[in-house]
Design a protein around this motif. Structure first.
Motif, PDB file in Angstrom:
ATOM      1  N   LEU A 140      10.104   3.471 -11.146  1.00  8.58           N
ATOM      2  CA  LEU A 140      11.047   2.782 -10.785  1.00  8.58           C
ATOM      3  C   LEU A 140      10.653   2.295  -9.107  1.00  8.58           C
ATOM      4  N   THR A 141       9.880   3.274  -8.483  1.00 11.16           N
ATOM      5  CA  THR A 141       9.183   2.861  -7.293  1.00 11.16           C
ATOM      6  C   THR A 141       8.265   1.808  -7.240  1.00 11.16           C
ATOM      7  N   LEU A 142       7.388   1.694  -8.373  1.00 10.67           N
ATOM      8  CA  LEU A 142       6.258   0.905  -8.571  1.00 10.67           C
ATOM      9  C   LEU A 142       7.095  -0.463  -8.921  1.00 10.67           C
ATOM     10  N   VAL A 182       3.158  16.243   1.487  1.00  6.95           N
ATOM     11  CA  VAL A 182       3.072  15.665   2.656  1.00  6.95           C
ATOM     12  C   VAL A 182       2.641  14.002   2.754  1.00  6.95           C
ATOM     13  N   PRO A 183       1.618  13.695   1.961  1.00  5.32           N
ATOM     14  CA  PRO A 183       1.545  12.320   1.817  1.00  5.32           C
ATOM     15  C   PRO A 183       2.429  11.580   0.681  1.00  5.32           C
ATOM     16  N   PRO A 236       0.870  -1.315  -0.009  1.00  9.38           N
ATOM     17  CA  PRO A 236       0.000  -0.062  -0.142  1.00  9.38           C
ATOM     18  C   PRO A 236       0.936   1.396   0.150  1.00  9.38           C
ATOM     19  N   GLY A 237       2.104   1.256   0.584  1.00  7.92           N
ATOM     20  CA  GLY A 237       2.717   2.414   0.887  1.00  7.92           C
ATOM     21  C   GLY A 237       3.570   2.732  -0.765  1.00  7.92           C
ATOM     22  N   VAL A 238       3.586   1.804  -1.457  1.00  7.10           N
ATOM     23  CA  VAL A 238       4.135   1.962  -2.821  1.00  7.10           C
ATOM     24  C   VAL A 238       3.140   2.800  -3.668  1.00  7.10           C
ATOM     25  N   LEU A 239       1.871   2.135  -3.700  1.00  5.90           N
ATOM     26  CA  LEU A 239       0.866   2.664  -4.452  1.00  5.90           C
ATOM     27  C   LEU A 239       0.563   3.960  -4.046  1.00  5.90           C
ATOM     28  N   ALA A 240       0.554   4.457  -2.785  1.00 11.11           N
ATOM     29  CA  ALA A 240       0.201   5.532  -2.201  1.00 11.11           C
ATOM     30  C   ALA A 240       1.345   6.751  -2.865  1.00 11.11           C
ATOM     31  N   HIS A 241       2.475   6.192  -2.598  1.00 10.27           N
ATOM     32  CA  HIS A 241       3.682   7.154  -3.021  1.00 10.27           C
ATOM     33  C   HIS A 241       3.594   7.478  -4.597  1.00 10.27           C
ATOM     34  N   VAL A 242       3.304   6.584  -5.393  1.00  6.15           N
ATOM     35  CA  VAL A 242       3.321   6.887  -6.561  1.00  6.15           C
ATOM     36  C   VAL A 242       2.162   7.739  -7.020  1.00  6.15           C
ATOM     37  N   ALA A 243       0.848   7.625  -6.424  1.00  6.01           N
ATOM     38  CA  ALA A 243      -0.206   8.386  -6.665  1.00  6.01           C
ATOM     39  C   ALA A 243       0.240   9.852  -6.353  1.00  6.01           C
TER      40      ALA A 243
END
Length: 433
Positions: free
Chosen positions: A187-189, A119-120, A89-96
């Motif tokens: 790359l994060t995803l 912030v997010p 969930p962290g990866v998905l939230a960060h990409v968004a």
């Protein structure tokens, strides 16, 4: 998890032969690449759309502060529920968040909107580096290979800081101002999901059972709090160098060499890290940290006075060479200071401290560069390391390795719950590996 390695030797060869190590090393390397691209990508994009280094530094700083505040919570959750449950969930939230930040910056949105999205974006930054370190600790336990593992991870981190800023700068200056952050999101995803899929190598989950006493917190260990201050100073070097080098190269009309200069700085860090991991130290980790930190503070002293590009690269190389020993020793001390059930949290506190120091330095350096010229931003690394060194010297007693009498995951007796410190002789014995 019991130690998987009983090898009494030090060095990279025995370390890399650790059973199962490569299953998390390769995905972890890919997943942590974006970490070095995020702040420089934000600085380059926002400065391009606003024309202000102060604004770019403020947005970058907000991202770093959010990451610093939320990273330890991510570490706690990973210790309790497993790395995979937190990472996906962290990866998905960060990409968004990164995508939203790009859209707002290109649309010339007001500063408050950029800060709100920052912030997010920062809070959800995947903590892959601490997770890899926690996997090493779970695999190696009390093995003398732990200092080598800490060095290896620092070298890996610094290699990403060689590649990441150069790649982000090249994309932002040669393709499009947003291209660096686009690459960071991709790359994060890809890397984050691939790392999360490696379930067998993740540390054991430490769930609380009914009737259990409160679990130990990494922050309750005095030595961790001292290390946090030290890592804040190291973050000040990273943040101050990033923004000040960007401002300096823009000022002299050569923005393309920004990534090269920062790569030289990070390359020095990487080379020193390789050397640290290959040595069998006879000096205790506490003393190594104090000496290395003193040299780091000294190395940052001439940065603000340098105006020639070759000389700035040379001084940056020396600063990089001084960072690695301090960073590696700090991470090495975690294994002897913190129970296993709180190590991921401890590693994220230190990583978060670097991010917080980086954020504060980015803001301060940006303001100084805007008001007094690009060279003044280099005063921030000097101030940050000098203050941290003062705290280290005053509280160095808290950095002695602790006795192994505290079992992995054992609860604290109280908020501080100190455990017996070992002698200087025992400290040297632990360091010799």
């Amino acid at each position: 998890m019991a130690s998987a390695v009983k090898d009494s030797r030090s060095g990279y060869g025995p370390l890399l032969r650790t059973p199962g190590a490569w299953t998390f090393l390769l995905p972890g390397f890919l997943a942590r690449q974006p970490f070095a691209m995020l702040t420089i990508g934000i600085v380059l994009l926002v400065q391009s759309t606003t024309g202000s280094y102060g604004t770019a530094g403020a947005v970058s700083a907000t991202t770093g502060v959010a990451m610093a505040l939320f990273a330890p919570q991510s570490g706690k959750l990973a210790d309790r529920f497993g790395q995979r449950a937190v990472l996906i969930p962290g990866v998905l939230a960060h990409v968004a968040g990164v995508v939203a930040l790009i859209i707002l910056a290109l649309a010339h949105a007001p500063l408050w909107a950029l800060l709100a999205v920052a912030v997010p974006t920062g809070a959800s930054t995947p903590q892959v580096g601490p997770m890899v370190r926690a996997r090493w600790a779970a695999r190696l336990g009390g093995s003398p290979l732990m200092p080598t593992a800490a060095a290896f991870e620092s070298v890996t981190d610094e290699f990403t800081f060689v590649v990441g800023p150069v790649l982000a700068t090249a994309l932002c200056t040669g393709v499009h101002p947003a291209a660096g952050l686009v690459a960071e999101a991709v790359l994060t995803l890809a890397g984050g999901l691939l790392f999360a899929a490696q379930r067998r190598s993740q540390p054991a989950v430490h769930r609380s059972q009914a009737g259990d006493r409160p679990r130990v917190s990494a922050l309750s260990v005095p030595g961790v709090r001292v290390l946090i201050v030290a890592f804040l100073g190291i973050g000040a070097v990273f943040g101050g160098m990033q923004v000040s080098l960007t401002a300096f190269t823009q000022h002299i009309g050569q923005p393309g060499i920004n990534g090269v200069l920062y790569g030289i700085f990070a390359g020095g860090n990487m080379l020193a890290g390789i050397a640290c991991g290959a040595l069998a130290w006879k000096v205790g980790p506490r003393r190594r940290l104090l000496v290395a930190y003193g040299l780091l503070a000294l190395a940052t002293t001439p940065l603000w006075a340098v105006t020639a590009v070759p000389l700035l690269g040379a001084v940056g190389l020396v600063v990089g060479l001084c960072i690695a020993p301090a960073l590696i020793t700090g991470y090495t001390l975690v294994e002897s200071l913190v129970p296993a059930a709180a190590r991921t949290e401890a590693f994220t506190w230190l990583t978060g401290a670097v991010a917080l120091g980086q954020a504060a330095a980015a803001t301060s350096s940006g303001q100084l560069a805007d008001r007094f010229g690009p060279s003044m931003g280099f005063l921030v690394p000097l101030a940050g390391t000098a203050l941290a060194l003062t705290v280290l010297l005053a509280l160095r007693a808290h950095l002695l390795p602790r006795s192994s009498t505290v079992a992995a995951g054992a609860p604290a007796e109280g908020p501080e719950a100190p455990v017996p410190a070992v002698s200087e002789d025992r400290e040297r014995e632990l360091a010799r590996a």
